[in-house]
Design a protein around this motif. Structure first.
Motif, PDB file in Angstrom:
ATOM      1  N   ASP A 106       0.835  -1.198   0.000  1.00  0.00           N
ATOM      2  CA  ASP A 106       0.000   0.000   0.000  1.00  0.00           C
ATOM      3  C   ASP A 106       0.874   1.253   0.000  1.00  0.00           C
ATOM      4  O   ASP A 106       1.948   1.260   0.600  1.00  0.00           O
ATOM      5  CB  ASP A 106      -0.907   0.019   1.224  1.00  0.00           C
ATOM      6  CG  ASP A 106      -1.876  -1.156   1.243  1.00  0.00           C
ATOM      7  OD1 ASP A 106      -1.891  -1.936   0.275  1.00  0.00           O
ATOM      8  OD2 ASP A 106      -2.614  -1.288   2.226  1.00  0.00           O
ATOM      9  N   ILE A 107       0.399   2.294  -0.670  1.00  0.00           N
ATOM     10  CA  ILE A 107       1.120   3.561  -0.730  1.00  0.00           C
ATOM     11  C   ILE A 107       0.150   4.688  -0.363  1.00  0.00           C
ATOM     12  O   ILE A 107      -0.981   4.721  -0.847  1.00  0.00           O
ATOM     13  CB  ILE A 107       1.694   3.825  -2.143  1.00  0.00           C
ATOM     14  CG1 ILE A 107       2.655   2.705  -2.564  1.00  0.00           C
ATOM     15  CG2 ILE A 107       2.407   5.178  -2.191  1.00  0.00           C
ATOM     16  CD1 ILE A 107       3.183   2.858  -3.985  1.00  0.00           C
ATOM     17  N   ALA A 108       0.616   5.618   0.479  1.00  0.00           N
ATOM     18  CA  ALA A 108      -0.187   6.784   0.849  1.00  0.00           C
ATOM     19  C   ALA A 108      -0.316   7.711  -0.362  1.00  0.00           C
ATOM     20  O   ALA A 108       0.602   7.812  -1.184  1.00  0.00           O
ATOM     21  CB  ALA A 108       0.456   7.530   2.005  1.00  0.00           C
ATOM     22  N   CYS A 109      -1.447   8.412  -0.458  1.00  0.00           N
ATOM     23  CA  CYS A 109      -1.691   9.314  -1.591  1.00  0.00           C
ATOM     24  C   CYS A 109      -0.542  10.289  -1.819  1.00  0.00           C
ATOM     25  O   CYS A 109      -0.144  10.526  -2.956  1.00  0.00           O
ATOM     26  CB  CYS A 109      -2.991  10.090  -1.378  1.00  0.00           C
ATOM     27  SG  CYS A 109      -4.476   9.083  -1.555  1.00  0.00           S
ATOM     28  N   GLY A 110       0.017  10.849  -0.743  1.00  0.00           N
ATOM     29  CA  GLY A 110       1.064  11.844  -0.877  1.00  0.00           C
ATOM     30  C   GLY A 110       2.440  11.294  -1.205  1.00  0.00           C
ATOM     31  O   GLY A 110       3.376  12.054  -1.437  1.00  0.00           O
ATOM     32  N   ALA A 111       2.583   9.974  -1.255  1.00  0.00           N
ATOM     33  CA  ALA A 111       3.901   9.371  -1.464  1.00  0.00           C
ATOM     34  C   ALA A 111       4.176   8.967  -2.909  1.00  0.00           C
ATOM     35  O   ALA A 111       5.239   8.461  -3.216  1.00  0.00           O
ATOM     36  CB  ALA A 111       4.055   8.155  -0.555  1.00  0.00           C
ATOM     37  N   PHE A 112       3.235   9.214  -3.806  1.00  0.00           N
ATOM     38  CA  PHE A 112       3.440   8.861  -5.213  1.00  0.00           C
ATOM     39  C   PHE A 112       4.307   9.909  -5.903  1.00  0.00           C
ATOM     40  O   PHE A 112       4.281  11.083  -5.555  1.00  0.00           O
ATOM     41  CB  PHE A 112       2.096   8.757  -5.950  1.00  0.00           C
ATOM     42  CG  PHE A 112       1.335   7.517  -5.617  1.00  0.00           C
ATOM     43  CD1 PHE A 112       1.500   6.361  -6.360  1.00  0.00           C
ATOM     44  CD2 PHE A 112       0.462   7.498  -4.549  1.00  0.00           C
ATOM     45  CE1 PHE A 112       0.801   5.206  -6.052  1.00  0.00           C
ATOM     46  CE2 PHE A 112      -0.245   6.348  -4.226  1.00  0.00           C
ATOM     47  CZ  PHE A 112      -0.069   5.205  -4.990  1.00  0.00           C
ATOM     48  N   ASP A 113       5.054   9.472  -6.890  1.00  0.00           N
ATOM     49  CA  ASP A 113       5.883  10.365  -7.691  1.00  0.00           C
ATOM     50  C   ASP A 113       5.050  10.830  -8.895  1.00  0.00           C
ATOM     51  O   ASP A 113       5.139  10.270  -9.982  1.00  0.00           O
ATOM     52  CB  ASP A 113       7.152   9.632  -8.151  1.00  0.00           C
ATOM     53  CG  ASP A 113       8.065  10.534  -8.962  1.00  0.00           C
ATOM     54  OD1 ASP A 113       7.920  11.770  -8.885  1.00  0.00           O
ATOM     55  OD2 ASP A 113       8.922   9.992  -9.688  1.00  0.00           O
TER      56      ASP A 113
ATOM     57  N   ILE B  38      -8.117   0.474  -7.834  1.00  0.00           N
ATOM     58  CA  ILE B  38      -7.494   0.598  -6.514  1.00  0.00           C
ATOM     59  C   ILE B  38      -8.554   0.552  -5.420  1.00  0.00           C
ATOM     60  O   ILE B  38      -9.730   0.816  -5.664  1.00  0.00           O
ATOM     61  CB  ILE B  38      -6.655   1.899  -6.370  1.00  0.00           C
ATOM     62  CG1 ILE B  38      -7.543   3.144  -6.459  1.00  0.00           C
ATOM     63  CG2 ILE B  38      -5.522   1.931  -7.386  1.00  0.00           C
ATOM     64  CD1 ILE B  38      -6.822   4.456  -6.105  1.00  0.00           C
ATOM     65  N   ARG B  39      -8.096   0.203  -4.233  1.00  0.00           N
ATOM     66  CA  ARG B  39      -8.931   0.262  -3.029  1.00  0.00           C
ATOM     67  C   ARG B  39      -8.251   1.264  -2.105  1.00  0.00           C
ATOM     68  O   ARG B  39      -7.029   1.272  -1.980  1.00  0.00           O
ATOM     69  CB  ARG B  39      -9.026  -1.113  -2.366  1.00  0.00           C
ATOM     70  CG  ARG B  39      -9.880  -1.124  -1.120  1.00  0.00           C
ATOM     71  CD  ARG B  39     -10.078  -2.526  -0.579  1.00  0.00           C
ATOM     72  NE  ARG B  39     -10.747  -3.426  -1.504  1.00  0.00           N
ATOM     73  CZ  ARG B  39     -12.067  -3.455  -1.731  1.00  0.00           C
ATOM     74  NH1 ARG B  39     -12.856  -2.613  -1.092  1.00  0.00           N
ATOM     75  NH2 ARG B  39     -12.586  -4.316  -2.569  1.00  0.00           N
ATOM     76  N   GLN B  40      -9.032   2.133  -1.483  1.00  0.00           N
ATOM     77  CA  GLN B  40      -8.477   3.128  -0.565  1.00  0.00           C
ATOM     78  C   GLN B  40      -9.006   2.890   0.840  1.00  0.00           C
ATOM     79  O   GLN B  40     -10.171   2.536   1.023  1.00  0.00           O
ATOM     80  CB  GLN B  40      -8.852   4.543  -1.020  1.00  0.00           C
ATOM     81  CG  GLN B  40      -8.199   4.926  -2.347  1.00  0.00           C
ATOM     82  CD  GLN B  40      -8.492   6.350  -2.729  1.00  0.00           C
ATOM     83  OE1 GLN B  40      -9.639   6.778  -2.753  1.00  0.00           O
ATOM     84  NE2 GLN B  40      -7.446   7.109  -3.018  1.00  0.00           N
ATOM     85  N   HIS B  41      -8.129   3.081   1.825  1.00  0.00           N
ATOM     86  CA  HIS B  41      -8.503   2.946   3.229  1.00  0.00           C
ATOM     87  C   HIS B  41      -7.583   3.845   4.041  1.00  0.00           C
ATOM     88  O   HIS B  41      -6.535   4.274   3.557  1.00  0.00           O
ATOM     89  CB  HIS B  41      -8.396   1.486   3.687  1.00  0.00           C
ATOM     90  CG  HIS B  41      -6.994   0.960   3.657  1.00  0.00           C
ATOM     91  ND1 HIS B  41      -6.403   0.510   2.484  1.00  0.00           N
ATOM     92  CD2 HIS B  41      -6.060   0.831   4.616  1.00  0.00           C
ATOM     93  CE1 HIS B  41      -5.168   0.128   2.744  1.00  0.00           C
ATOM     94  NE2 HIS B  41      -4.926   0.311   4.035  1.00  0.00           N
ATOM     95  N   TYR B  42      -7.996   4.144   5.241  1.00  0.00           N
ATOM     96  CA  TYR B  42      -7.201   5.007   6.111  1.00  0.00           C
ATOM     97  C   TYR B  42      -6.366   4.201   7.088  1.00  0.00           C
ATOM     98  O   TYR B  42      -6.817   3.197   7.630  1.00  0.00           O
ATOM     99  CB  TYR B  42      -8.100   5.959   6.901  1.00  0.00           C
ATOM    100  CG  TYR B  42      -8.560   7.138   6.088  1.00  0.00           C
ATOM    101  CD1 TYR B  42      -7.777   8.287   5.999  1.00  0.00           C
ATOM    102  CD2 TYR B  42      -9.752   7.098   5.398  1.00  0.00           C
ATOM    103  CE1 TYR B  42      -8.184   9.367   5.235  1.00  0.00           C
ATOM    104  CE2 TYR B  42     -10.173   8.182   4.631  1.00  0.00           C
ATOM    105  CZ  TYR B  42      -9.376   9.315   4.560  1.00  0.00           C
ATOM    106  OH  TYR B  42      -9.783  10.380   3.797  1.00  0.00           O
ATOM    107  N   VAL B  43      -5.148   4.668   7.289  1.00  0.00           N
ATOM    108  CA  VAL B  43      -4.289   4.208   8.374  1.00  0.00           C
ATOM    109  C   VAL B  43      -3.927   5.487   9.111  1.00  0.00           C
ATOM    110  O   VAL B  43      -3.168   6.311   8.606  1.00  0.00           O
ATOM    111  CB  VAL B  43      -3.031   3.477   7.860  1.00  0.00           C
ATOM    112  CG1 VAL B  43      -2.101   3.155   9.016  1.00  0.00           C
ATOM    113  CG2 VAL B  43      -3.407   2.219   7.090  1.00  0.00           C
TER     114      VAL B  43
END
Length: 108
Positions: free
Chosen positions: A40-47, A68-73
């Motif tokens: 999993d990758i956080a939204c802000g961590a993509f290049d 994609i599937r999105q969820h919160y951590v």
């Protein structure tokens, strides 16, 4: 309370919607980065070189297409590639997309 956004069921996957989502190079980049990461990758961590609001739109298109599937951590919205579900619905599609970039273009 679950803050995760709605996701389409596998039975709702639509090839046209998936292909339209993958036409955009930013969205293809998100999918290939997720495939390469294997986690999993956080939204802000993509290049990706787009504004936060534009990135949010791209993630929404990918989510609504079922890619994609999105969820919160905590406070981070995490993204997971739905590889197994996509392969079940459209065998080989994600593999072709994610290996094509690594293999490079072969001219005639």
């Amino acid at each position: 309370m679950d803050r995760s956004p709605p996701h389409p069921d596998v039975s709702e996957f639509d090839l046209q919607k998936v292909l339209e989502a993958l036409v955009d190079p930013v969205r293809r980049s998100i999918v290939t980065q997720l495939a390469a990461a294997g986690q999993d990758i956080a939204c802000g961590a993509f290049d990706i070189s787009v504004s936060k609001s534009t990135a949010t739109h791209h993630f929404k298109v990918l989510r609504e297409a079922g890619l994609i599937r999105q969820h919160y951590v905590g406070t981070s919205r995490m993204n997971t590639l739905r590889r197994a579900e996509m392969n079940g619905a459209f065998p080989g599609l994600l593999d072709a997309l994610t290996t094509q970039r690594r293999a490079g273009h072969r001219g005639h």
